[in-house]
Motif scaffolding. Structure first.
Motif, PDB file in Angstrom:
ATOM      1  N   THR A  53       1.282  -1.036  -0.244  1.00  0.00           N
ATOM      2  CA  THR A  53      -0.365   0.044   0.346  1.00  0.00           C
ATOM      3  C   THR A  53       0.319   0.824   0.080  1.00  0.00           C
ATOM      4  OG1 THR A  53      -2.233  -1.217   1.490  1.00  0.00           O
ATOM      5  CG2 THR A  53      -1.542   0.743   1.426  1.00  0.00           C
ATOM      6  N   ALA A  55       0.814   5.984  -0.493  1.00  0.00           N
ATOM      7  CA  ALA A  55       0.390   6.710   0.156  1.00  0.00           C
ATOM      8  C   ALA A  55       0.928   7.913  -1.143  1.00  0.00           C
ATOM      9  CB  ALA A  55       0.324   7.320   0.791  1.00  0.00           C
ATOM     10  N   ALA A  57      -1.149  10.523  -2.795  1.00  0.00           N
ATOM     11  CA  ALA A  57      -2.065  11.382  -2.406  1.00  0.00           C
ATOM     12  C   ALA A  57      -1.742  12.453  -3.462  1.00  0.00           C
ATOM     13  CB  ALA A  57      -2.215  12.297  -1.412  1.00  0.00           C
ATOM     14  N   SER A  60      -3.193  10.868  -9.867  1.00  0.00           N
ATOM     15  CA  SER A  60      -4.135  10.173 -10.895  1.00  0.00           C
ATOM     16  C   SER A  60      -4.272   8.770 -11.219  1.00  0.00           C
ATOM     17  CB  SER A  60      -5.361  10.545 -11.201  1.00  0.00           C
ATOM     18  OG  SER A  60      -4.118  10.887 -12.603  1.00  0.00           O
ATOM     19  N   SER A 113      -4.976  -0.841  -7.533  1.00  0.00           N
ATOM     20  CA  SER A 113      -6.174  -0.440  -7.224  1.00  0.00           C
ATOM     21  C   SER A 113      -5.694   0.571  -6.443  1.00  0.00           C
ATOM     22  CB  SER A 113      -7.715  -0.697  -6.630  1.00  0.00           C
ATOM     23  OG  SER A 113      -7.843  -1.293  -5.017  1.00  0.00           O
ATOM     24  N   VAL A 115      -7.266   4.570  -4.373  1.00  0.00           N
ATOM     25  CA  VAL A 115      -8.659   4.447  -3.290  1.00  0.00           C
ATOM     26  C   VAL A 115      -8.359   5.287  -2.538  1.00  0.00           C
ATOM     27  CG1 VAL A 115     -10.911   4.003  -2.931  1.00  0.00           C
ATOM     28  CG2 VAL A 115      -9.905   1.806  -4.118  1.00  0.00           C
ATOM     29  N   ASN A 116      -8.957   6.306  -2.099  1.00  0.00           N
ATOM     30  CA  ASN A 116      -8.813   8.296  -1.345  1.00  0.00           C
ATOM     31  C   ASN A 116      -6.907   8.144  -1.395  1.00  0.00           C
ATOM     32  OD1 ASN A 116     -11.332   8.187  -1.374  1.00  0.00           O
ATOM     33  ND2 ASN A 116     -11.276   6.782   0.631  1.00  0.00           N
ATOM     34  N   GLY A 117      -6.283   8.223  -2.232  1.00  0.00           N
ATOM     35  CA  GLY A 117      -5.360   9.003  -2.382  1.00  0.00           C
ATOM     36  C   GLY A 117      -4.112   7.478  -1.725  1.00  0.00           C
ATOM     37  N   LEU A 118      -4.658   6.582  -2.107  1.00  0.00           N
ATOM     38  CA  LEU A 118      -3.693   5.250  -1.274  1.00  0.00           C
ATOM     39  C   LEU A 118      -4.082   4.238  -2.371  1.00  0.00           C
ATOM     40  CD1 LEU A 118      -4.848   3.973   2.175  1.00  0.00           C
ATOM     41  CD2 LEU A 118      -3.032   5.186   1.043  1.00  0.00           C
ATOM     42  N   THR A 120      -3.368   0.450  -3.632  1.00  0.00           N
ATOM     43  CA  THR A 120      -2.816  -0.768  -3.012  1.00  0.00           C
ATOM     44  C   THR A 120      -2.636  -1.783  -4.426  1.00  0.00           C
ATOM     45  OG1 THR A 120      -4.342  -0.472  -1.899  1.00  0.00           O
ATOM     46  CG2 THR A 120      -4.151  -2.764  -2.154  1.00  0.00           C
TER      47      THR A 120
END
Length: 159
Positions: A53, A55, A57, A60, A113, A115-118, A120
């Motif tokens: 995972t 980060a 942020a 895109s 994926s 999602v929300n700046g993470l 994975t």
């Protein structure tokens, strides 16, 4: 900061088939600067399942690339430079990055994926049947050796 140098030469003399692992240890020992951006976690979810995972942020999906070469996973981020904004303060990191992860043999990317700046990335280790442990029967010289394998493998031999 004090660094410790390890000599892997004795391991090269007493091991067979571990060359790539020992070279990877030597390369990791030579790393001088550690870049901690973007931050990431590596989790073991099961015996053969892993998750990375990161980060990321501000990035895109179009600005991120994930590439898997033989035993190497490369995650890169490149921001598009079409910003016409004058920043008074810029605290959100938006610099380009490239993070490399050494993968063990037979590890492949299952899914990725954002999602929300993470970001994975799910990984799975799949050992081929022919490389799984098998039991070999010890016999005398008078009888031929028999190898026990899975029923799937035994059916192939019988055919």
């Amino acid at each position: 900061m004090r660094t410790t140098t390890f000599d892997f030469t004795p391991l090269f003399r007493s091991s067979v088939g571990f060359d790539r692992m020992l070279h990877a240890l030597e390369a990791a020992n030579r790393v001088e600067s550690i870049d901690n951006w973007p931050p990431y976690d590596i989790a073991r979810l099961g015996e053969d399942d892993y998750r990375i995972t990161m980060a990321v942020a501000g990035f895109s999906q179009d600005e991120l690339t994930i590439t898997q070469e033989q035993n190497l996973l490369i995650v890169a981020g490149q921001k598009s430079g079409d910003d016409n904004v004058e920043y008074l303060h810029r605290g959100i990191a938006g610099r380009s990055f490239q993070r490399r992860f050494q993968l063990a043999d037979h590890v492949r990317v299952e899914n990725a994926s954002l999602v929300n700046g993470l970001l994975t990335i799910e990984l799975k280790r799949e050992i081929p049947e022919e490389m799984k442990p098998r039991r070999i029967e010890i016999t005398s010289e008078a009888t031929p050796a028999r190898i026990e394998a899975n029923t799937h493998t035994a059916e192939k031999i019988a055919a």
